[in-house]
Write a protein that holds these residues in place. Structure first.
Motif, mmCIF file in Angstrom:
data_model
loop_
_atom_site.group_PDB
_atom_site.id
_atom_site.type_symbol
_atom_site.label_atom_id
_atom_site.label_comp_id
_atom_site.label_asym_id
_atom_site.label_seq_id
_atom_site.Cartn_x
_atom_site.Cartn_y
_atom_site.Cartn_z
ATOM 1 N N HIS A 169 0.844 -1.200 0.000
ATOM 2 C CA HIS A 169 0.000 0.000 0.000
ATOM 3 C C HIS A 169 0.879 1.249 0.000
ATOM 4 C CE1 HIS A 169 -3.012 2.900 1.293
ATOM 5 N NE2 HIS A 169 -2.380 3.092 2.435
ATOM 6 N N LEU A 170 1.878 1.283 0.874
ATOM 7 C CA LEU A 170 2.779 2.438 0.947
ATOM 8 C C LEU A 170 3.553 2.596 -0.358
ATOM 9 C CD1 LEU A 170 4.088 2.025 4.609
ATOM 10 C CD2 LEU A 170 2.556 3.832 3.757
ATOM 11 N N PHE A 171 4.012 1.475 -0.865
ATOM 12 C CA PHE A 171 4.782 1.493 -2.106
ATOM 13 C C PHE A 171 3.939 2.071 -3.240
ATOM 14 C CE2 PHE A 171 6.857 -0.246 -5.860
ATOM 15 C CZ PHE A 171 8.205 -0.139 -5.542
ATOM 16 N N GLY A 172 2.701 1.635 -3.280
ATOM 17 C CA GLY A 172 1.786 2.104 -4.325
ATOM 18 C C GLY A 172 1.509 3.601 -4.228
ATOM 19 N N LEU A 173 1.642 4.137 -3.024
ATOM 20 C CA LEU A 173 1.431 5.575 -2.829
ATOM 21 C C LEU A 173 2.703 6.368 -3.143
ATOM 22 C CD1 LEU A 173 -0.650 5.497 0.487
ATOM 23 C CD2 LEU A 173 -1.468 6.253 -1.766
ATOM 24 N N GLY A 174 3.737 5.656 -3.575
ATOM 25 C CA GLY A 174 4.961 6.339 -3.981
ATOM 26 C C GLY A 174 6.045 6.361 -2.917
ATOM 27 N N HIS A 175 5.772 5.777 -1.761
ATOM 28 C CA HIS A 175 6.788 5.804 -0.696
ATOM 29 C C HIS A 175 7.918 4.832 -1.005
ATOM 30 C CE1 HIS A 175 4.367 8.320 1.991
ATOM 31 N NE2 HIS A 175 3.320 7.646 1.524
ATOM 32 N N ARG A 176 9.136 5.307 -0.783
ATOM 33 C CA ARG A 176 10.307 4.442 -0.965
ATOM 34 C C ARG A 176 11.141 4.414 0.311
ATOM 35 N NH1 ARG A 176 7.315 3.456 -4.231
ATOM 36 N NH2 ARG A 176 7.534 3.338 -6.496
ATOM 37 N N ARG A 177 11.083 5.477 1.085
ATOM 38 C CA ARG A 177 11.838 5.515 2.353
ATOM 39 C C ARG A 177 10.853 5.235 3.490
ATOM 40 N NH1 ARG A 177 13.555 9.510 -0.740
ATOM 41 N NH2 ARG A 177 12.569 11.176 0.474
ATOM 42 N N ILE A 178 10.729 3.938 3.773
ATOM 43 C CA ILE A 178 9.735 3.449 4.739
ATOM 44 C C ILE A 178 10.474 2.869 5.943
ATOM 45 C CG2 ILE A 178 7.833 1.840 5.099
ATOM 46 C CD1 ILE A 178 7.547 1.776 1.966
ATOM 47 N N GLY A 179 10.261 3.463 7.138
ATOM 48 C CA GLY A 179 10.919 2.944 8.336
ATOM 49 C C GLY A 179 9.981 2.049 9.129
ATOM 50 N N HIS A 180 10.571 1.244 10.010
ATOM 51 C CA HIS A 180 9.766 0.307 10.811
ATOM 52 C C HIS A 180 10.088 0.469 12.294
ATOM 53 C CE1 HIS A 180 7.398 -3.238 11.729
ATOM 54 N NE2 HIS A 180 8.439 -3.851 12.263
ATOM 55 N N VAL A 181 9.058 0.573 13.123
ATOM 56 C CA VAL A 181 9.238 0.650 14.571
ATOM 57 C C VAL A 181 8.901 -0.714 15.161
ATOM 58 C CG1 VAL A 181 8.571 1.809 16.698
ATOM 59 C CG2 VAL A 181 8.567 3.073 14.540
ATOM 60 N N MET A 199 11.522 -5.261 2.092
ATOM 61 C CA MET A 199 12.279 -4.087 1.646
ATOM 62 C C MET A 199 13.428 -4.510 0.728
ATOM 63 S SD MET A 199 10.875 -1.256 2.889
ATOM 64 C CE MET A 199 12.083 0.070 3.079
ATOM 65 N N THR A 200 14.175 -5.511 1.180
ATOM 66 C CA THR A 200 15.315 -5.987 0.410
ATOM 67 C C THR A 200 14.870 -6.489 -0.958
ATOM 68 O OG1 THR A 200 16.331 -6.617 2.489
ATOM 69 C CG2 THR A 200 17.321 -7.497 0.494
ATOM 70 N N GLU A 201 13.789 -7.242 -0.933
ATOM 71 C CA GLU A 201 13.218 -7.773 -2.159
ATOM 72 C C GLU A 201 12.888 -6.660 -3.153
ATOM 73 O OE1 GLU A 201 9.242 -9.971 -2.176
ATOM 74 O OE2 GLU A 201 10.542 -11.172 -0.896
ATOM 75 N N HIS A 202 12.461 -5.539 -2.608
ATOM 76 C CA HIS A 202 12.093 -4.418 -3.479
ATOM 77 C C HIS A 202 13.232 -3.423 -3.656
ATOM 78 C CE1 HIS A 202 8.201 -6.204 -2.721
ATOM 79 N NE2 HIS A 202 7.709 -5.493 -3.721
ATOM 80 N N ARG A 203 14.428 -3.836 -3.307
ATOM 81 C CA ARG A 203 15.632 -3.014 -3.490
ATOM 82 C C ARG A 203 15.532 -1.685 -2.740
ATOM 83 N NH1 ARG A 203 18.791 -5.225 -6.853
ATOM 84 N NH2 ARG A 203 18.127 -6.933 -8.207
ATOM 85 N N LEU A 204 14.881 -1.745 -1.575
ATOM 86 C CA LEU A 204 14.802 -0.556 -0.728
ATOM 87 C C LEU A 204 15.644 -0.809 0.520
ATOM 88 C CD1 LEU A 204 10.966 0.116 -1.018
ATOM 89 C CD2 LEU A 204 12.827 1.154 -2.362
ATOM 90 N N THR A 205 16.043 0.256 1.193
ATOM 91 C CA THR A 205 16.879 0.103 2.390
ATOM 92 C C THR A 205 16.014 0.015 3.628
ATOM 93 O OG1 THR A 205 18.389 1.604 1.268
ATOM 94 C CG2 THR A 205 18.905 1.025 3.572
ATOM 95 N N PRO A 206 16.071 -1.115 4.350
ATOM 96 C CA PRO A 206 15.301 -1.211 5.599
ATOM 97 C C PRO A 206 15.927 -0.347 6.680
ATOM 98 C CG PRO A 206 16.456 -3.295 5.145
ATOM 99 C CD PRO A 206 16.824 -2.342 4.045
#
Lengths: 330, 330
Positions: A169-181, A199-206
């Motif tokens: 959902h976040l990805f679809g909204l254009g988010h690429r820098r997504i942090g996790h608490v 995240m890794t699968e989508h080549r994003l930095t966790p």
DNA sequence: CTGAAAGCGCTTACAG
DNA sequence: CTGAAAGCGCTTACAG
């Protein structure tokens, strides 16, 4: 009301003009009883205000018709739908559900407590605290847990799928820098791993924070604050549960970030909090009522003699979009 | 683990080389037992993994050592401190507290349910639904309720004092146009009357809304919206509880009012919600842990034979000021 | 369906 | 402290 003595099955039998055995059969819903006699017994029960003695019945039958539900914390109402799902399935079968908080291995060990009370079966919706051998009664464990109970069936939401829904959902909204608490416990750990994997699968930095924190409001606040200080450019924060998201929301406000204008926020559980108009949190509905129902059905099968290998049942979650998420401005 | 048969008191007696009666005395904490024998019995219990049968003990002793706590709703964690207070007092005495939701007079009548299970005593922290005659066991009713239970003791927060504290706080901040969001049930009704009384006493005009609403978030939202539409000049809103205050907060935002800039907001209960950083709600702490303790002590006295007239104990509340209240701008 | 009987695992006097 | 005994209020075969 305050008669000299509570009526017993003998009194009912005399009143109804039948044998004691027949009363017992009626009480246990046997179909070997003629309708006429059944009515006579029921009328007598009514007239005398008879209440069966659970203690006597349990002792004689060697079962209590009670099922224990072990939870982490009465304050976190996550478990309530599980309870109601269990009730829907088990109460018609004559079972009562008792709930206890599992407060560590000290004083309030709920698992021990239930075994002493001799429940017929157990649902563990909490961290078991340590690995357990066979408990001697059918057990269902609910959720991702750090420890195991030998021979237990597992019923839980497909959390991996829930994580994918939220992150997608976040990805679809254009988010690429997504942090996790994140926080302590098996549930948060599972979600953390799923987050990193996705995240890794989508080549994003966790980017995550809070692994040592409690999974409550305070933990969410501390984790989010740390996360955003280290990564000021995040456009979305995904908390391991709704209560933590509430804490994260306070941290975001403190840091001057609008939600969802500057940062989108997502939780997990679809708690009452998430549903509240004021927070209106995008989150993952885990369908825990259904988890409870399936746990109940599983226990019923075990109590009826099913001794197959332990089963794992997974319930599909659902994304609930509210106003805490929006398009990434970046 | 899965021995052929659970060990009984006979096995323990044989293992410890004492009589069956002695084992029973040890189990019940009698002080007629010599330390040496006591240790021998405890060691035997340990070795055999013996667990006493609650069913047998209850049947023989004609008491269950269980106390029932009747609540309205597992989702409203208001009751949790009451529970913990009861546990603190009653668990050391060998009692277990069981909790049930009282879902009207239909299916889930918790009071009936507990009487069938034969609890030794009852704490009713919910609307009783209708007036009850003597229940046959000691009963404590907690809070302001619409119906009565004959012979019950009452333990509750001094709600009148709590209302005075909250209203006095707003008054001291310069507020004169203070509205109240109410709902159904004895608790909300009592608070409404106290609100009206206080306002009149201070020559202010009482304005309230929501008497037909549930006392939950939705009810708070609807009531506050109605209240502010009818009285746009209010500078403070007092909700009958914290959850309703959460709903009221959403209504205020929807109407474009800042908290506390335009309108101050006060709740009641000092729930986790009120304590959260994001809501930071000024509210009334009802000291429900203490209510639970006193309820437990009262029941203990009754179980020990105290048959004096029903008592009413009142616990002093406390105002907790957070950032949802400020000086009146008017 | 009945009726007499055993038994579930404890507690509670009671005589010693 | 012991030991034999009764009893709590049911369930569960079992012979009829």
């Amino acid at each position: 009301m305050n008669s000299a003595r509570r009526p017993t099955i003998y009194d009912v039998a005399r009143e109804a003009g039948v044998s004691k055995s027949l009363v017992s059969l009626v009480l246990n819903g046997s179909d070997l009883v003629s309708p006429a006699k059944r009515e006579a017994v029921k009328a007598a029960i009514e007239r005398l205000g008879y209440r069966p003695s659970r203690a006597a019945a349990s002792l004689a039958a060697k079962r209590t018709r009670a099922v224990g539900l072990v939870i982490d914390d009465f304050r976190n109402p996550w478990y309530v739908d599980v309870l109601h799902g269990l009730q829907r399935v088990l109460e018609p079968e004559g079972f009562h559900i008792a709930v206890r908080e599992h407060r560590g291995d000290a004083g309030g060990n709920a698992i021990e407590g239930f075994l002493s009370t001799q429940v017929d079966a157990l649902v563990i919706a909490a961290e078991p605290g340590h690995d357990h051998g066979p408990l001697g009664v059918p057990v269902v464990v609910s959720g991702w847990r750090l420890h195991e109970v030998a021979g237990a069936d597992i019923v839980s939401t497909d959390e991996l799928q829930g994580m994918r829904l939220a992150l997608g959902h976040l990805f679809g909204l254009g988010h690429r820098r997504i942090g996790h608490v994140t926080g302590t416990g098996g549930s948060a750990l599972g979600r953390l791993k799923a987050y990193r994997g996705w995240m890794t699968e989508h080549r994003l930095t966790p980017e995550d924070a809070g692994a040592e924190n409690d999974t409550n409001e305070e933990g969410g606040y501390l984790g989010a604050r740390e996360l955003l200080r280290a990564n000021p450019d995040l456009t979305a924060v995904f908390a391991a549960n709704d209560t933590m998201a509430l804490g994260a929301r306070a941290a975001l406000r403190e840091l001057g970030r609008e939600v969802p204008g500057d940062v989108s926020l997502v939780g997990f559980d679809n708690s009452q909090l998430a549903q509240s108009r004021f927070l209106a949190l995008t989150t993952v509905e885990a369908h825990t009522f259904r988890v409870g129902e399936v746990a109940g059905e599983t226990l019923l099968a075990r109590l009826r003699g099913d001794d197959g290998a332990p089963r794992r049942t997974v319930i599909a979650p659902e994304l609930v979009v509210r106003s805490s998420t929006g398009r990434s401005g970046a």
